[in-house]
Scaffold this motif. Sequence first.
Motif, PDB file in Angstrom:
ATOM      1  N   VAL A 181       0.947  -1.230   0.040  1.00  0.00           N
ATOM      2  CA  VAL A 181      -0.242   0.000  -0.082  1.00  0.00           C
ATOM      3  C   VAL A 181       0.718   1.235  -0.226  1.00  0.00           C
ATOM      4  O   VAL A 181       1.911   1.521   0.882  1.00  0.00           O
ATOM      5  CB  VAL A 181      -0.931   0.116   1.290  1.00  0.00           C
ATOM      6  CG1 VAL A 181      -1.635   1.258   1.321  1.00  0.00           C
ATOM      7  CG2 VAL A 181      -1.816  -1.260   1.036  1.00  0.00           C
ATOM      8  N   ASN A 182       0.558   2.039  -0.967  1.00  0.00           N
ATOM      9  CA  ASN A 182       1.225   3.524  -0.734  1.00  0.00           C
ATOM     10  C   ASN A 182       0.699   4.341   0.329  1.00  0.00           C
ATOM     11  O   ASN A 182      -0.408   4.199   0.853  1.00  0.00           O
ATOM     12  CB  ASN A 182       1.056   4.283  -2.159  1.00  0.00           C
ATOM     13  CG  ASN A 182      -0.399   4.641  -2.467  1.00  0.00           C
ATOM     14  OD1 ASN A 182      -0.900   4.205  -3.546  1.00  0.00           O
ATOM     15  ND2 ASN A 182      -0.885   5.518  -1.745  1.00  0.00           N
ATOM     16  N   ILE A 183       1.277   5.605   0.602  1.00  0.00           N
ATOM     17  CA  ILE A 183       0.954   6.689   1.539  1.00  0.00           C
ATOM     18  C   ILE A 183       0.509   7.455   0.420  1.00  0.00           C
ATOM     19  O   ILE A 183       1.036   8.034  -0.473  1.00  0.00           O
ATOM     20  CB  ILE A 183       2.253   7.152   2.224  1.00  0.00           C
ATOM     21  CG1 ILE A 183       2.861   5.968   3.033  1.00  0.00           C
ATOM     22  CG2 ILE A 183       1.753   8.172   3.356  1.00  0.00           C
ATOM     23  CD1 ILE A 183       4.133   6.495   3.598  1.00  0.00           C
ATOM     24  N   VAL A 233      -7.688   5.004   5.087  1.00  0.00           N
ATOM     25  CA  VAL A 233      -8.375   5.109   6.285  1.00  0.00           C
ATOM     26  C   VAL A 233      -7.771   6.293   7.176  1.00  0.00           C
ATOM     27  O   VAL A 233      -8.231   7.108   8.197  1.00  0.00           O
ATOM     28  CB  VAL A 233      -8.670   3.803   6.968  1.00  0.00           C
ATOM     29  CG1 VAL A 233      -9.161   3.918   8.416  1.00  0.00           C
ATOM     30  CG2 VAL A 233      -9.677   3.106   6.185  1.00  0.00           C
ATOM     31  N   ARG A 234      -6.388   6.351   6.910  1.00  0.00           N
ATOM     32  CA  ARG A 234      -5.712   7.327   8.119  1.00  0.00           C
ATOM     33  C   ARG A 234      -6.177   8.762   7.758  1.00  0.00           C
ATOM     34  O   ARG A 234      -6.142   9.490   8.829  1.00  0.00           O
ATOM     35  CB  ARG A 234      -4.216   7.371   7.534  1.00  0.00           C
ATOM     36  CG  ARG A 234      -3.517   6.045   7.987  1.00  0.00           C
ATOM     37  CD  ARG A 234      -1.819   6.194   7.728  1.00  0.00           C
ATOM     38  NE  ARG A 234      -1.295   5.043   7.653  1.00  0.00           N
ATOM     39  CZ  ARG A 234      -0.447   4.633   8.818  1.00  0.00           C
ATOM     40  NH1 ARG A 234      -1.001   5.412  10.131  1.00  0.00           N
ATOM     41  NH2 ARG A 234      -0.058   3.566   8.922  1.00  0.00           N
ATOM     42  N   LEU A 235      -7.129   9.201   6.595  1.00  0.00           N
ATOM     43  CA  LEU A 235      -7.343  10.329   6.355  1.00  0.00           C
ATOM     44  C   LEU A 235      -8.674  10.420   7.353  1.00  0.00           C
ATOM     45  O   LEU A 235      -8.906  11.914   7.243  1.00  0.00           O
ATOM     46  CB  LEU A 235      -7.632  10.495   4.852  1.00  0.00           C
ATOM     47  CG  LEU A 235      -6.065  10.527   4.009  1.00  0.00           C
ATOM     48  CD1 LEU A 235      -6.565  10.622   2.645  1.00  0.00           C
ATOM     49  CD2 LEU A 235      -5.205  11.464   4.438  1.00  0.00           C
ATOM     50  N   ILE A 261       4.001  11.386   6.212  1.00  0.00           N
ATOM     51  CA  ILE A 261       4.713  10.240   6.126  1.00  0.00           C
ATOM     52  C   ILE A 261       5.401   9.462   7.524  1.00  0.00           C
ATOM     53  O   ILE A 261       5.299   8.305   7.663  1.00  0.00           O
ATOM     54  CB  ILE A 261       5.935  10.614   5.126  1.00  0.00           C
ATOM     55  CG1 ILE A 261       5.410  10.934   3.666  1.00  0.00           C
ATOM     56  CG2 ILE A 261       6.973   9.440   5.100  1.00  0.00           C
ATOM     57  CD1 ILE A 261       6.259  11.543   2.798  1.00  0.00           C
ATOM     58  N   ALA A 262       5.646  10.631   8.395  1.00  0.00           N
ATOM     59  CA  ALA A 262       6.264   9.966   9.640  1.00  0.00           C
ATOM     60  C   ALA A 262       5.191   9.242  10.253  1.00  0.00           C
ATOM     61  O   ALA A 262       5.184   8.336  11.009  1.00  0.00           O
ATOM     62  CB  ALA A 262       6.755  11.427  10.551  1.00  0.00           C
ATOM     63  N   ALA A 263       4.059   9.875  10.261  1.00  0.00           N
ATOM     64  CA  ALA A 263       2.858   9.220  11.033  1.00  0.00           C
ATOM     65  C   ALA A 263       2.686   7.746  10.397  1.00  0.00           C
ATOM     66  O   ALA A 263       2.091   6.795  11.303  1.00  0.00           O
ATOM     67  CB  ALA A 263       1.519  10.008  10.864  1.00  0.00           C
TER      68      ALA A 263
END
Length: 393
Positions: free
Chosen positions: A108-110, A318-320, A124-126
């Motif tokens: 999976v990409n960021i 989902v991080r968003l 990116i750090a998160a």
Amino acid sequence: MTIPNRGPASASARARGELDLDALRAGVGGRLLAGIDQAVVWDVAMRTPFRGLTRRDGVLLHGPAGWGELAPFWDYDADACAPWLAAALEQATVGTTDLPRYRQTVPVNITVPAVAPDRARALIAAAGASTATGPARSASRRPDAVPVTVKIKVTGARLSERQALAADMERIEAVRDAIGPRGRIRIDVNGAWDLETARKLLPLLDTAAQGLEYVEQPCGSTQALADLRRLVNIPIAADESIRLSADPLAVTRLDAADVAVLKVAPLGGVRRCLALVERLGLPAVVSSAIDTSVGIGAGVALAAALPELEHACGLGTVRLLARDVAVPSAVPANGALPVRPVHVSRALLRSASADAEVTSRWQARLAHIAAALQRRREREVADPGRAVAGLRL
């Protein structure tokens, strides 16, 4: 606790966010939603604005195979939303357990929206992927680990829009600095450029990235993608030219792309995507539409069912969202998502359920979408030649 299969609630018993299924069935003759026993509207804030959105909402449909998700953006009309409902119904009533599984995890990409460089580094750090200087540069990432992949949204600025173009380049440079030389960068233009603009700007952004993995939908038309592909030495991925086109196979006929971007919901379901990518004959990247873990689960099932998967997928969004509805949430670890069932939590769904106003809007909207899907299916039965790519919805 996960939510079990249960019968439809009466009007007095419906909980916050629940839709009136009896009214919806009455509007479409009961055929489309016959297997659905619960429909819940969710509405959550976003951690980072994306596509101008600060909130995201949709509907979860429950059926014999589990949960399906319907979450088209509000600027889509009912006809454009029909495939999204078809995908949700497939997920809820048929499921994906019978599909092949070629892998146990999906790379999976960021995703980095159009944000300031410092915010890009923070995202990116998160994600635990930073390899830049400082504490995040970790010896914990093995030299042989899969390289980090980042998808960056660019504004689609023209050469004359110096400030916006500079912001795009600074964001790309910040991402490269954060992920190091082995990381992969792809950019998404959402079809904003004409051919000449793309020809001039892509080399600049490629230089800022120190090499792009590919550029996604730099131009709006498939013909422009084909023309651009002959002018630049940067791989091109087709997204809108596939999912929004009445003739997605033109991407292959015109030799317009190196990669096909597949999104389960707007393409009408996992099985329809599998049939389409076989017809396209291109390497595929499975992407999402800022879904909860339910929608992401369909994307993961598609990615697992592809015989070949050369690129990281865009399923880490989902991080968003500020909250999710499933435990565990579909948040990547070490750049990958496991292929596993999605378990919706009663408590999380309750906390994410929409208020009366949003629920009422979805009650009316879903009635229109269901009617549009029913009409499209009737047209395609009457005239199979009208089915997009020969694949009936």
